[in-house]
Scaffold this motif. Structure first.
Motif, PDB file in Angstrom:
ATOM      1  N   VAL A  14       0.183  -8.781 -21.361  1.00 21.29           N
ATOM      2  CA  VAL A  14      -0.367  -6.588 -21.839  1.00 21.29           C
ATOM      3  C   VAL A  14      -0.133  -6.152 -23.215  1.00 21.29           C
TER       4      VAL A  14
ATOM      5  N   GLU B  71       5.619  -4.208 -11.817  1.00 19.96           N
ATOM      6  CA  GLU B  71       6.466  -4.595 -13.186  1.00 19.96           C
ATOM      7  C   GLU B  71       6.206  -3.432 -14.425  1.00 19.96           C
ATOM      8  N   TYR B  72       7.341  -3.025 -14.658  1.00 18.51           N
ATOM      9  CA  TYR B  72       7.872  -1.701 -15.725  1.00 18.51           C
ATOM     10  C   TYR B  72       8.586  -2.679 -17.234  1.00 18.51           C
TER      11      TYR B  72
ATOM     12  N   PHE C  68       3.828 -11.836 -18.188  1.00 18.45           N
ATOM     13  CA  PHE C  68       3.346 -10.889 -18.028  1.00 18.45           C
ATOM     14  C   PHE C  68       3.697  -9.720 -19.200  1.00 18.45           C
TER      15      PHE C  68
ATOM     16  N   VAL D 245       6.254   2.894 -18.749  1.00 13.69           N
ATOM     17  CA  VAL D 245       5.117   1.604 -18.062  1.00 13.69           C
ATOM     18  C   VAL D 245       5.094   1.265 -17.078  1.00 13.69           C
ATOM     19  N   TYR D 246       4.835   1.320 -15.872  1.00 12.35           N
ATOM     20  CA  TYR D 246       5.327   0.974 -14.368  1.00 12.35           C
ATOM     21  C   TYR D 246       3.103   0.346 -14.433  1.00 12.35           C
ATOM     22  N   ALA D 247       2.928  -0.811 -13.864  1.00 11.35           N
ATOM     23  CA  ALA D 247       1.818  -1.170 -13.790  1.00 11.35           C
ATOM     24  C   ALA D 247       2.185  -2.522 -12.416  1.00 11.35           C
ATOM     25  N   ASP D 248       0.913  -2.638 -11.676  1.00 11.83           N
ATOM     26  CA  ASP D 248       0.735  -3.091 -10.246  1.00 11.83           C
ATOM     27  C   ASP D 248       1.397  -2.636  -9.536  1.00 11.83           C
TER      28      ASP D 248
END
Length: 185
Positions: free
Chosen positions: A131, A86-87, A127, A79-82
């Motif tokens: 999540v 963030e990963y 983070f 998952v890659y976020a923002d």
């Protein structure tokens, strides 16, 4: 990749520091290397090898952590976020690997120091707690840092170095080095 290159005639000189570039090769800590073509594939260190990259490709510390195995499968894929800041992913054995958090101390992260810092490690943890509620109960087993290359325009520098005929560069992958470096090669 190194073995495949050697099978095709490449000669590799590992652990040999480059002191300076010359018109027909380079001078290293182990001696002079002459070559018809030189490829600067130093990623975050491109600016130390050629003035063209000073200030346009800079080192950026990347930090990560790993947990003990989680008894449940939380993530089916990375998952890659923002926008990739963030990963995280879950390994087959259930451990969570997470990285990012650098915006908690962005100026301090513009370096090649490979020591994790409390501010960024805490940001990664915050983070993950936000999540993935299951993260809160997992013990962190490893923390690490490494150097990535950030480019001023977020685009890798791949190709002929301006003003040269036999000098090429590949670097400045903006945190995506593993994937981009294979394509660039």
């Amino acid at each position: 990749l190194a073995l495949a290159a050697e099978r095709r005639g490449a000669r590799l000189f590992e652990h040999t520091g480059v002191e300076r570039l010359d018109p027909d090769g380079l001078v290293t800590s182990g001696g002079r290397v002459s070559a018809p073509v030189v490829v600067l594939a130093a990623n975050a260190l491109l600016g130390t090898l050629h003035p063209c990259f000073r200030g346009t490709v800079v080192p950026m510390r990347g930090q990560a952590l790993a947990t003990e195995p989680c008894p449940r499968r939380l993530l089916p894929a990375p998952v890659y976020a923002d926008f990739g800041h963030e990963y995280f992913r879950q390994l087959p054995d259930g451990r969570l690997i997470a990285g990012g958090g650098r915006r908690a101390a962005l100026e301090a992260e513009r370096c090649s120091d490979e020591v994790p810092t409390a501010a960024v490690q805490e940001a990664i943890e915050r983070f993950l707690r936000a999540v993935l509620p299951d993260f809160a109960g997992l013990r962190i087993t490893h923390r690490w840092a490494g150097t990535m290359a950030w480019s001023a325009d977020e685009i890798p520098n791949i190709g002929r170095v301006p003003g040269t005929t036999n000098l090429f560069a590949a670097g400045g992958y903006h945190g995506q080095g593993l994937a981009f470096s294979i394509i660039a090669a």
